[in-house]
Design a protein around this motif. Structure first.
Motif, mmCIF file in Angstrom:
data_model
loop_
_atom_site.group_PDB
_atom_site.id
_atom_site.type_symbol
_atom_site.label_atom_id
_atom_site.label_comp_id
_atom_site.label_asym_id
_atom_site.label_seq_id
_atom_site.Cartn_x
_atom_site.Cartn_y
_atom_site.Cartn_z
ATOM 1 N N PRO A 85 0.819 -1.209 0.000
ATOM 2 C CA PRO A 85 0.000 0.000 0.000
ATOM 3 C C PRO A 85 0.855 1.261 0.000
ATOM 4 N N PHE A 86 0.209 2.353 -0.377
ATOM 5 C CA PHE A 86 0.855 3.669 -0.380
ATOM 6 C C PHE A 86 0.094 4.565 0.586
ATOM 7 N N ARG A 87 0.834 5.363 1.364
ATOM 8 C CA ARG A 87 0.194 6.268 2.311
ATOM 9 C C ARG A 87 0.613 7.707 2.020
ATOM 10 N N GLN A 88 -0.355 8.601 2.053
ATOM 11 C CA GLN A 88 -0.092 10.031 1.938
ATOM 12 C C GLN A 88 -0.859 10.748 3.046
ATOM 13 N N GLN A 89 -0.191 11.677 3.696
ATOM 14 C CA GLN A 89 -0.828 12.423 4.768
ATOM 15 C C GLN A 89 -1.005 13.886 4.378
ATOM 16 N N VAL A 90 -2.082 14.475 4.894
ATOM 17 C CA VAL A 90 -2.373 15.890 4.690
ATOM 18 C C VAL A 90 -2.565 16.520 6.058
ATOM 19 N N PHE A 91 -1.948 17.662 6.282
ATOM 20 C CA PHE A 91 -2.129 18.365 7.553
ATOM 21 C C PHE A 91 -2.991 19.591 7.338
ATOM 22 N N THR A 92 -3.980 19.745 8.209
ATOM 23 C CA THR A 92 -4.830 20.929 8.190
ATOM 24 C C THR A 92 -4.919 21.499 9.600
ATOM 25 N N SER A 93 -4.968 22.802 9.702
ATOM 26 C CA SER A 93 -5.075 23.446 11.015
ATOM 27 C C SER A 93 -6.517 23.516 11.513
ATOM 28 N N ARG A 94 -7.456 23.052 10.701
ATOM 29 C CA ARG A 94 -8.852 23.060 11.136
ATOM 30 C C ARG A 94 -9.080 22.007 12.216
ATOM 31 N N PRO A 95 -10.036 22.251 13.133
ATOM 32 C CA PRO A 95 -10.343 21.244 14.165
ATOM 33 C C PRO A 95 -11.031 20.026 13.558
ATOM 34 N N GLU A 96 -10.912 18.899 14.240
ATOM 35 C CA GLU A 96 -11.437 17.637 13.707
ATOM 36 C C GLU A 96 -12.955 17.682 13.517
ATOM 37 N N ARG A 138 -2.016 20.953 3.631
ATOM 38 C CA ARG A 138 -0.835 20.720 2.798
ATOM 39 C C ARG A 138 -0.384 19.277 2.954
ATOM 40 N N LEU A 139 0.237 18.765 1.904
ATOM 41 C CA LEU A 139 0.748 17.401 1.934
ATOM 42 C C LEU A 139 2.004 17.335 2.799
ATOM 43 N N VAL A 140 2.109 16.289 3.609
ATOM 44 C CA VAL A 140 3.297 16.079 4.441
ATOM 45 C C VAL A 140 3.729 14.626 4.319
ATOM 46 N N SER A 141 5.030 14.402 4.494
ATOM 47 C CA SER A 141 5.557 13.035 4.475
ATOM 48 C C SER A 141 5.365 12.388 5.845
ATOM 49 N N ASP A 142 5.495 11.061 5.897
ATOM 50 C CA ASP A 142 5.414 10.367 7.184
ATOM 51 C C ASP A 142 6.485 10.878 8.143
ATOM 52 N N GLU A 143 7.692 11.114 7.616
ATOM 53 C CA GLU A 143 8.797 11.574 8.446
ATOM 54 C C GLU A 143 8.499 12.958 9.031
ATOM 55 N N GLU A 144 7.974 13.854 8.200
ATOM 56 C CA GLU A 144 7.641 15.199 8.683
ATOM 57 C C GLU A 144 6.534 15.140 9.723
ATOM 58 N N ALA A 145 5.549 14.282 9.505
ATOM 59 C CA ALA A 145 4.453 14.145 10.468
ATOM 60 C C ALA A 145 4.967 13.653 11.811
ATOM 61 N N ARG A 146 5.848 12.641 11.791
ATOM 62 C CA ARG A 146 6.392 12.131 13.048
ATOM 63 C C ARG A 146 7.187 13.201 13.772
ATOM 64 N N GLU A 147 7.959 13.994 13.031
ATOM 65 C CA GLU A 147 8.778 15.032 13.647
ATOM 66 C C GLU A 147 7.911 16.144 14.234
ATOM 67 N N MET A 148 6.850 16.507 13.552
ATOM 68 C CA MET A 148 5.953 17.533 14.065
ATOM 69 C C MET A 148 5.296 17.084 15.364
ATOM 70 N N VAL A 149 4.876 15.827 15.425
ATOM 71 C CA VAL A 149 4.270 15.287 16.635
ATOM 72 C C VAL A 149 5.275 15.319 17.781
ATOM 73 N N LYS A 150 6.522 14.921 17.519
ATOM 74 C CA LYS A 150 7.553 14.938 18.548
ATOM 75 C C LYS A 150 7.793 16.352 19.075
ATOM 76 N N GLN A 151 7.845 17.324 18.176
ATOM 77 C CA GLN A 151 8.072 18.703 18.574
ATOM 78 C C GLN A 151 6.944 19.214 19.461
ATOM 79 N N LYS A 152 5.704 18.905 19.094
ATOM 80 C CA LYS A 152 4.568 19.357 19.892
ATOM 81 C C LYS A 152 4.577 18.680 21.267
ATOM 82 N N GLU A 153 4.952 17.389 21.298
ATOM 83 C CA GLU A 153 5.011 16.681 22.581
ATOM 84 C C GLU A 153 6.087 17.267 23.469
ATOM 85 N N ARG A 154 7.237 17.621 22.874
ATOM 86 C CA ARG A 154 8.306 18.229 23.672
ATOM 87 C C ARG A 154 7.873 19.597 24.197
ATOM 88 N N GLY A 155 7.139 20.343 23.369
ATOM 89 C CA GLY A 155 6.691 21.660 23.794
ATOM 90 C C GLY A 155 5.655 21.609 24.891
#
Length: 315
Positions: A228-239, A296-313
């Motif tokens: 399978p192929f996975r693509q992620q999209v990030f949006t600042s809108r609430p769920e 915007r489209l984000v890679s799996d690596e970018e998504a993981r890094e963003m989550v880590k940054q928010k958790e550290r913050g």
């Protein structure tokens, strides 16, 4: 060990000597031969479609140790095109190991265990699996040899009592009919495979990752076109704001085998995940989502890094 090394460690306390020996061992380079790739254990022409992980250890259940191996295994399975269907965490209990291992081997193509293969009294994984698959335990000569080679420079090992030696050699005491796969040229610990489906790994993350990566050539993995192929999209809108759109999108694409997921990042936005077999169709859908949700489209690596940054913050 050289004369200088002996002089250096001889004046140190036993604990310090052990630490020095371990540091020196880290620098040594070994080149053990890896095992030959056997025939497909699932049968000619068949490949792994489903997987499960059995994480063994009281220390996981009581919170002493953080389980990193199941997450690494999940990412490995996705990258290899295997659907990870189940992760279980159980205690160092023979009955639980026997029941879970038998059940998982019946239900999934590829099963791994992690933990419980050390020298202490609570390391009962090999013995429990031997019982589960009705096999006696036998020392594996080649594993013992590699263990000896890698410890021959360590004075703490050389000075062990008979009881300590027996405990150490328990780590090479495997179910008699198991396959023993040495997947790395740099470590003595093998992957032990039972019933062609269940592979036994240590709990130490560094070893687990090295051995799992090394196991890849020994697995009948799906061909590239089946992955399978996975693509992620990030949006600042609430769920809650994007929920109606995603519900409609999943209904529209489910017949094409597309899976739509949403994963909120508290007070920051949402990751929308698309998974499917048709790479170009997934990319087109991702562009549609990005436009519809101001994302915007984000890679799996970018998504993981963003989550880590928010958790550290937030910590």
């Amino acid at each position: 060990m050289s004369t200088v090394d002996n002089q250096t460690t001889g004046a140190l306390a036993p604990q310090a000597q052990t630490q020095v020996a371990l540091a020196q061992e880290e620098k040594r380079v070994y080149n053990f031969p890896v095992s030959e790739v056997p025939k497909n254990p699932l049968g000619e022409g068949r490949y792994i479609k489903t997987a499960a992980a059995l994480i063994i250890g009281d220390e996981i259940l009581n919170g002493k140790t953080l389980d990193r191996n199941s997450n690494y295994f999940a990412r490995y399975c996705f990258e290899q095109g295997v659907e990870l269907k189940r992760i279980e965490v159980i205690a160092d209990d023979e009955d639980e190991i026997v029941e879970a291992s038998r059940r998982m081997v019946q239900n999934y193509d590829f099963v791994i265990t992690s933990g419980g293969i050390g020298p202490t009294h609570d390391d009962i994984t090999y013995a429990s699996l031997a019982k589960a698959f009705d096999q006696p335990l036998l020392h594996h000569a080649e594993t013992l040899r590699r263990m000896t080679v890698m410890s021959q420079h360590r004075t703490d090992i050389a000075n062990q009592t008979e009881g300590q030696r027996v405990a150490r050699e328990r780590m090479a005491l495997f179910p008699a009919q198991a396959e023993v796969l040495h997947t790395s040229s740099e470590i003595w610990v093998p992957v032990v495979r039972l019933a062609g489906r269940l592979c036994v790994f240590p709990g130490i993350p560094r070893l687990f990752q090295t051995m799992l990566n090394g196991l890849t050539p020994y697995l009948p993995l799906p061909p590239p076109h089946e992955r399978p192929f996975r693509q992620q999209v990030f949006t600042s809108r609430p769920e809650s704001s994007i929920a109606p759109y995603l519900t409609e999108l999943q209904a529209r694409t489910k017949g094409d085998g597309v899976r739509v997921g949403s994963y909120p990042l508290l007070q920051h936005g949402v990751y929308v995940s698309l998974i499917g077999q048709d790479r170009e169709a997934i990319k087109a859908l991702a562009e549609e989502i990005a436009k519809a949700l101001d994302g915007r489209l984000v890679s799996d690596e970018e998504a993981r890094e963003m989550v880590k940054q928010k958790e550290r913050g937030a910590a």
